[in-house]
Structure formats: C-alpha cells, structure tokens
Design a protein around this motif. Structure first.
Motif, PDB file in Angstrom:
ATOM      1  N   ILE A 177     -13.322  98.117   9.557  1.00  0.00           N
ATOM      2  CA  ILE A 177     -14.066  98.763   8.476  1.00  0.00           C
ATOM      3  C   ILE A 177     -14.249  97.795   7.313  1.00  0.00           C
ATOM      4  N   ARG A 178     -13.214  97.028   7.036  1.00  0.00           N
ATOM      5  CA  ARG A 178     -13.273  96.102   5.906  1.00  0.00           C
ATOM      6  C   ARG A 178     -14.363  95.049   6.084  1.00  0.00           C
ATOM      7  N   SER A 179     -14.653  94.703   7.300  1.00  0.00           N
ATOM      8  CA  SER A 179     -15.650  93.662   7.554  1.00  0.00           C
ATOM      9  C   SER A 179     -17.087  94.157   7.413  1.00  0.00           C
ATOM     10  N   LEU A 180     -17.272  95.462   7.230  1.00  0.00           N
ATOM     11  CA  LEU A 180     -18.621  96.030   7.171  1.00  0.00           C
ATOM     12  C   LEU A 180     -19.127  96.238   5.744  1.00  0.00           C
ATOM     13  N   VAL A 181     -18.526  95.592   4.760  1.00  0.00           N
ATOM     14  CA  VAL A 181     -18.882  95.831   3.372  1.00  0.00           C
ATOM     15  C   VAL A 181     -20.348  95.477   3.098  1.00  0.00           C
ATOM     16  N   ASP A 182     -20.834  94.376   3.653  1.00  0.00           N
ATOM     17  CA  ASP A 182     -22.219  93.984   3.412  1.00  0.00           C
ATOM     18  C   ASP A 182     -23.204  94.920   4.112  1.00  0.00           C
ATOM     19  N   ASP A 183     -22.837  95.409   5.288  1.00  0.00           N
ATOM     20  CA  ASP A 183     -23.720  96.337   6.010  1.00  0.00           C
ATOM     21  C   ASP A 183     -23.833  97.668   5.283  1.00  0.00           C
ATOM     22  N   ILE A 184     -22.716  98.140   4.705  1.00  0.00           N
ATOM     23  CA  ILE A 184     -22.760  99.392   3.940  1.00  0.00           C
ATOM     24  C   ILE A 184     -23.588  99.209   2.676  1.00  0.00           C
ATOM     25  N   ALA A 185     -23.431  98.060   2.004  1.00  0.00           N
ATOM     26  CA  ALA A 185     -24.240  97.785   0.805  1.00  0.00           C
ATOM     27  C   ALA A 185     -25.724  97.747   1.135  1.00  0.00           C
ATOM     28  N   LEU A 186     -26.062  97.219   2.318  1.00  0.00           N
ATOM     29  CA  LEU A 186     -27.464  97.160   2.725  1.00  0.00           C
ATOM     30  C   LEU A 186     -28.037  98.555   2.967  1.00  0.00           C
ATOM     31  N   SER A 187     -27.278  99.407   3.646  1.00  0.00           N
ATOM     32  CA  SER A 187     -27.771 100.749   3.959  1.00  0.00           C
ATOM     33  C   SER A 187     -27.899 101.616   2.719  1.00  0.00           C
ATOM     34  N   LEU A 188     -27.006 101.415   1.733  1.00  0.00           N
ATOM     35  CA  LEU A 188     -27.049 102.224   0.505  1.00  0.00           C
ATOM     36  C   LEU A 188     -27.983 101.634  -0.543  1.00  0.00           C
ATOM     37  N   ALA A 189     -28.414 100.401  -0.350  1.00  0.00           N
ATOM     38  CA  ALA A 189     -29.222  99.689  -1.354  1.00  0.00           C
ATOM     39  C   ALA A 189     -28.525  99.696  -2.708  1.00  0.00           C
ATOM     40  N   ALA A 190     -27.196  99.467  -2.678  1.00  0.00           N
ATOM     41  CA  ALA A 190     -26.383  99.526  -3.885  1.00  0.00           C
ATOM     42  C   ALA A 190     -26.214  98.135  -4.484  1.00  0.00           C
ATOM     43  N   VAL A 191     -25.982  98.097  -5.790  1.00  0.00           N
ATOM     44  CA  VAL A 191     -25.786  96.825  -6.484  1.00  0.00           C
ATOM     45  C   VAL A 191     -24.498  96.162  -6.025  1.00  0.00           C
ATOM     46  N   GLY A 192     -23.435  96.940  -5.874  1.00  0.00           N
ATOM     47  CA  GLY A 192     -22.152  96.394  -5.459  1.00  0.00           C
ATOM     48  C   GLY A 192     -21.351  97.408  -4.684  1.00  0.00           C
ATOM     49  N   VAL A 193     -20.723  96.964  -3.610  1.00  0.00           N
ATOM     50  CA  VAL A 193     -19.868  97.823  -2.787  1.00  0.00           C
ATOM     51  C   VAL A 193     -18.549  97.090  -2.572  1.00  0.00           C
ATOM     52  N   ARG A 194     -17.446  97.820  -2.741  1.00  0.00           N
ATOM     53  CA  ARG A 194     -16.117  97.249  -2.533  1.00  0.00           C
ATOM     54  C   ARG A 194     -15.311  98.209  -1.669  1.00  0.00           C
ATOM     55  N   ILE A 195     -14.608  97.675  -0.692  1.00  0.00           N
ATOM     56  CA  ILE A 195     -13.834  98.496   0.238  1.00  0.00           C
ATOM     57  C   ILE A 195     -12.348  98.302  -0.022  1.00  0.00           C
ATOM     58  N   ILE A 196     -11.618  99.416  -0.164  1.00  0.00           N
ATOM     59  CA  ILE A 196     -10.162  99.402  -0.310  1.00  0.00           C
ATOM     60  C   ILE A 196      -9.592  99.978   0.977  1.00  0.00           C
ATOM     61  N   ALA A 197      -8.968  99.136   1.770  1.00  0.00           N
ATOM     62  CA  ALA A 197      -8.477  99.593   3.068  1.00  0.00           C
ATOM     63  C   ALA A 197      -7.033  99.135   3.272  1.00  0.00           C
ATOM     64  N   PRO A 198      -6.076 100.073   3.225  1.00  0.00           N
ATOM     65  CA  PRO A 198      -6.226 101.483   2.834  1.00  0.00           C
ATOM     66  C   PRO A 198      -5.963 101.670   1.345  1.00  0.00           C
ATOM     67  N   ILE A 199      -6.228 102.876   0.835  1.00  0.00           N
ATOM     68  CA  ILE A 199      -5.895 103.206  -0.552  1.00  0.00           C
ATOM     69  C   ILE A 199      -4.393 103.422  -0.650  1.00  0.00           C
ATOM     70  N   PRO A 200      -3.688 102.744  -1.561  1.00  0.00           N
ATOM     71  CA  PRO A 200      -2.226 102.899  -1.663  1.00  0.00           C
ATOM     72  C   PRO A 200      -1.819 104.351  -1.917  1.00  0.00           C
ATOM     73  N   GLY A 201      -0.882 104.832  -1.127  1.00  0.00           N
ATOM     74  CA  GLY A 201      -0.373 106.189  -1.296  1.00  0.00           C
ATOM     75  C   GLY A 201      -1.203 107.253  -0.625  1.00  0.00           C
TER      76      GLY A 201
END
Length: 495
Positions: free
Chosen positions: A133-157
C-alpha cells in the motif's frame, strides 16, 4: 503595613537567620557534620525578628498590576468545513477503486477532515502487505488529482492505514483560536507553547520545559519564522515578565526586530551588550558562553539546597527556605531562540556548537531551554550530538527525503504542502504528528508588544507613585502628591 514593604527582607532578620535544609521528618536523627553550618537553632530566632515578613515570596510582586495581553489584539479567522460530503464520498470511492486495481481489497474506509488535509483511514483485508500500500502513493495522488498525498502505514495505536489528501480549500489556524481554546486555558504546563491544529481539529500544544529543547527545520518560506513567532507569542500570553526571559539570536537581522521593544521586560542580555537581540554572529559565542556560566551558577545553587529541578528550587525560595544573603535568588526560565543555526555554524563552527551542546545536555534542570531553527537540514549542521540531545523536532516542508530523514529520522516531510504544514515529533513518540501550524501576522505581534510595553511602564509607574504617596502620608508630609503630579518622573530602571 504596605504589601510593598513586606516583600523586602529586613537586614536584621537576615543577619540573625540561617536556614535548615534538612527534612522535617528527620528532626530526631543525628545530623551530618557537614550540614552543621546550615542548621539553625530555631529557638534563637525571636518572635519579633520575623514580624512583618510574609511567609511566601511572590516574584511578581514588583509588578503586581501587570496585565497580560488581551486576546482581541489577535485576529479571529472564520472556521469552515472545506470538504463537503459529496467530495468525501467521491474520494473514498476513488481510493477504493485505485487500491482494488492493484489487487488490494479493503474492508472499510473512514474520513477525518482537518484544516488543510483530510485523513482517510483504510482497513485492508487480511493477508495484504502494508509495504504494498505504501508504494502506491503516487498512483493514489494521480487518481485523486490531489496536490499532495501522504501514506501512514500503519497509524500508531490503530489497526488502520492512513491516507492524507490535501484539501482544495485549506483553512487558516488563527493564533486567537488556539490561545482561547479550553485546552490551552486549562493547561498546567510550565512553559506552554502553541503549535497548531491536528487533522482531527484538536489543539496541538506542548510543554517546552518537558521537551526540553526543540529543533525546527524546513526549506525557505515554509513557515519556520511564523512558527517561532507563534511559540514566542504563546509564551508572552502565559508567563509574567518576572518568570520568563528570552535570549533571541537573529542572524537575519529582521525576524526578531519587533521584540526589541521588550528589552526591559522579557529579554535577557550580557551586561556589556548594546543590543538585546543578537544579530552579529561574532557576538553569539560570547552570549552562549555567558549562558553556560549562568547554567553552572544555577546548578551550584540547586546543589547547595539539594534540589533537582528549578521548580523545586523556586518553590523553596517562595516558601522562604533559602537565604538571599547566601546567593540564592528566584530563577526565571530562560528560553533561547536561534532563528538561523546554519549561518552561525558557517561563521563560527565548533565555537558555536560546543556551548550549545553543553546547554542541551545539562540546562534542562535549571530552566534554560533552546529552540533551534535552520533552513538547511544537513548532517553538517544538524550533527548527531545535537540530535541526540534535542529529541523534540518540527519539520516543515523540505525538498528531498534525505532532508526529511536528517530531521525526523524518517521520510514524510518532503510530502508536506508548505504554508505552515508540519510534522511534529514529540518527545518519545514513535512517529510524527501532522499539524497545521498556527498563523500569527507581524501586525498582530506588533499590537501585543505595544500593549505589553505601554501597560508595563504605566503599571510600574503607578506602583512607584502609590508607594511614594504612602511613604509621604506616613511621614505626615505632602511630597507624594507633588511627586505623582509629574508624569515624566519614572523609576531609573524604566527607559
């Protein structure tokens, strides 16, 4: 009797009085011979010797009418939801579809709207590798047409994977919103500093005394100076001038120039210095060396009265358990703020790093804390020794993952949006927290400083005039009224 007279020690009382530092529970035990010089026979103190001396010392008594700045000096920005429900549903579906296209089915997805980014928490089906999942950050940004996307894998707690997507209409977190919040108003911190607002729209603040030092880094124009101003402003709203002093180092010469008006109130400097704000790199070494000497003197005072922290020491001093005639005094906190550390390293190198290392290692116990900012987070500037002694970090947007790793020991800062968007790594935290920094303008800071300066002088003169009138009345004369009629007469300490 006047309260002003009660605050001073009577010379005769101090001559006849010494202080016992031993615990009250050990009265029956045999005292150590090395402590005999400090132990007092209480029976030798006559009742009349302590009459008129208050049992509690108030460090703010010299300026008891000092008023903290008003919150209406700061601007209130409108708070609105920048992501509507339709946009949330659309983004959720796009994230779900993108992950499914790469063979990653998910069981649920939830959204949390923040001031500048929205956090989508995804729970993947069992058997899915997080690294995939962490390696797909650029693909998710492309599909959302977002300025910036950051992935937290996993969220602590949490058993979720976080996908942070930039909002199209980011909000501004005002200083007034943070300072008037319930969390800031009810805090019990020694040195509360306002940082900003988290993704869940909660106030992010910390205790500088517990950090105990803070390292701030980021590229030029990403919000470092605004963040430093927010920290200083939050301390001005929290601490009395008698309880806090600043040492401001500003090689840029323009960032801290506004605070020069507070020289008689909140700023500390070496005696032979002309300017309270240090702008000449050649004078920084002398200032830091003087701070090291002050640190050693304070450590000697704490050792003398067998206390481990400045809080315990000041409490003993307030309770009249320490003798001022033996060198003891009330110790205000000292906060050292260095705006551009890289420039100092280029000018002085080891001469700068050595006193900073000493302060970082030993000064937390005596109330001296440092905030170091730099726009060049390289290993030659932020060395391993500095990072080891300054565990609390704030990273603004940087240009590369290498810079992010230098600051946070991990990536993520290169994905930030700028304009105060930061990653805050608290003391002892496993991963940093995404925070939108609070915004305070120079005009707001100017209003706060002018209020403090005007109110400080006015109230100090009022205290002085009131004391003169009381003395004249007690002597049966009328000198107090004539002295107070001249508005230009001021205490020699006020310039």
């Amino acid at each position: 009797e006047d309260d002003e007279d009660d605050q001073s020690f009577d010379d005769d009382t101090q001559t006849d009085m010494t202080y016992d530092y031993s615990d009250e529970d050990d009265e029956g035990s045999v005292s150590d011979p090395m402590k005999d010089a400090m132990v007092v026979n209480v029976n030798q103190i006559e009742e009349g010797d302590t009459k008129g001396m208050p049992a509690f010392y108030d460090p703010t008594a010299d300026l008891s009418r000092y008023k903290f700045p008003k919150y209406n000096l700061l601007k209130q920005f409108e708070s609105k939801i920048s992501v509507d429900e339709e946009e949330q549903l659309n983004n959720k579906e796009l994230i779900r579809k993108t992950l499914l296209d790469f063979g990653i089915p998910i069981t649920s997805i939830t959204a949390t709207i923040g001031p500048t980014v929205t956090l989508y928490e995804v729970i993947p089906e069992s058997g899915i590798k997080i690294s995939k999942i962490r390696s797909l950050v650029d693909d998710i940004a492309l599909s959302l047409a977002a300025v910036g996307v950051r992935i937290i894998a996993p969220i602590p707690g949490k058993g979720t994977v976080g996908i942070e997507v930039a909002n199209k209409d980011p909000q501004t977190v005002s200083m007034r919103t943070i300072l008037t919040s319930k969390k800031f108003q009810e805090n019990k911190y020694e040195l509360p500093i306002a940082i900003g607002s988290t993704i869940s729209n909660e106030v992010c603040m910390a205790d500088l005394a517990k950090m105990p030092h803070l390292l701030v880094a980021g590229a030029t124009g990403q919000g470092k100076s605004v963040g430093l101003n927010a920290i200083i402003t939050s301390l001005l709203y929290s601490k009395h001038p008698a309880e806090l002093k600043f040492v401001l180092v500003d090689p840029k010469m323009v960032e801290f120039s506004l605070y020069s008006k507070l020289e008689k109130h909140y700023l500390a400097k070496i005696p032979d210095s002309d300017n309270a704000i240090i702008t000449d790199p050649s004078k920084v070494v002398a200032t830091l060396t003087s701070l090291c000497q002050e640190m050693d003197n304070r450590l000697a005072l704490l050792s003398d009265c067998q206390t481990r922290t400045i809080v315990e020491y000041n409490q003993k001093f307030k309770n009249r358990q320490l003798n001022p005639h033996k060198g003891h005094r009330y110790l205000p906190y000292i906060v050292v703020v260095i705006d551009e550390f890289c420039d100092l390293i280029m000018m002085a190198g080891k001469e700068i790093e050595t006193p900073i290392m000493r302060i970082a290692q030993k000064a937390r116990a005596v109330g001296i804390h440092m905030i170091i900012a730099t726009q060049r987070p390289s290993t030659t500037v932020i060395t391993g020794n500095i990072k080891a002694n300054i565990p609390a970090r704030i990273a603004f947007a940087v240009s590369s993952q290498i810079d992010s790793r230098t600051i946070l020991d991990g990536g993520g800062a290169e994905k930030l949006l700028g304009m105060g968007d930061m990653l805050y790594l608290p003391l002892g935290a496993a991963k940093p927290i995404r925070v939108q920094g609070t915004y305070v303008r120079d005009g707001e800071i100017g209003k706060v400083i002018d209020f403090i300066k005007t109110d400080y002088v006015a109230n100090y003169n009022e205290e002085m005039i009131s004391s003169m009138e009381n003395i004249a009345a007690a002597a049966g004369g009328k000198g107090g009224a004539s002295a107070s009629s001249d508005g230009e007469q001021r205490d020699e300490m006020i310039h």
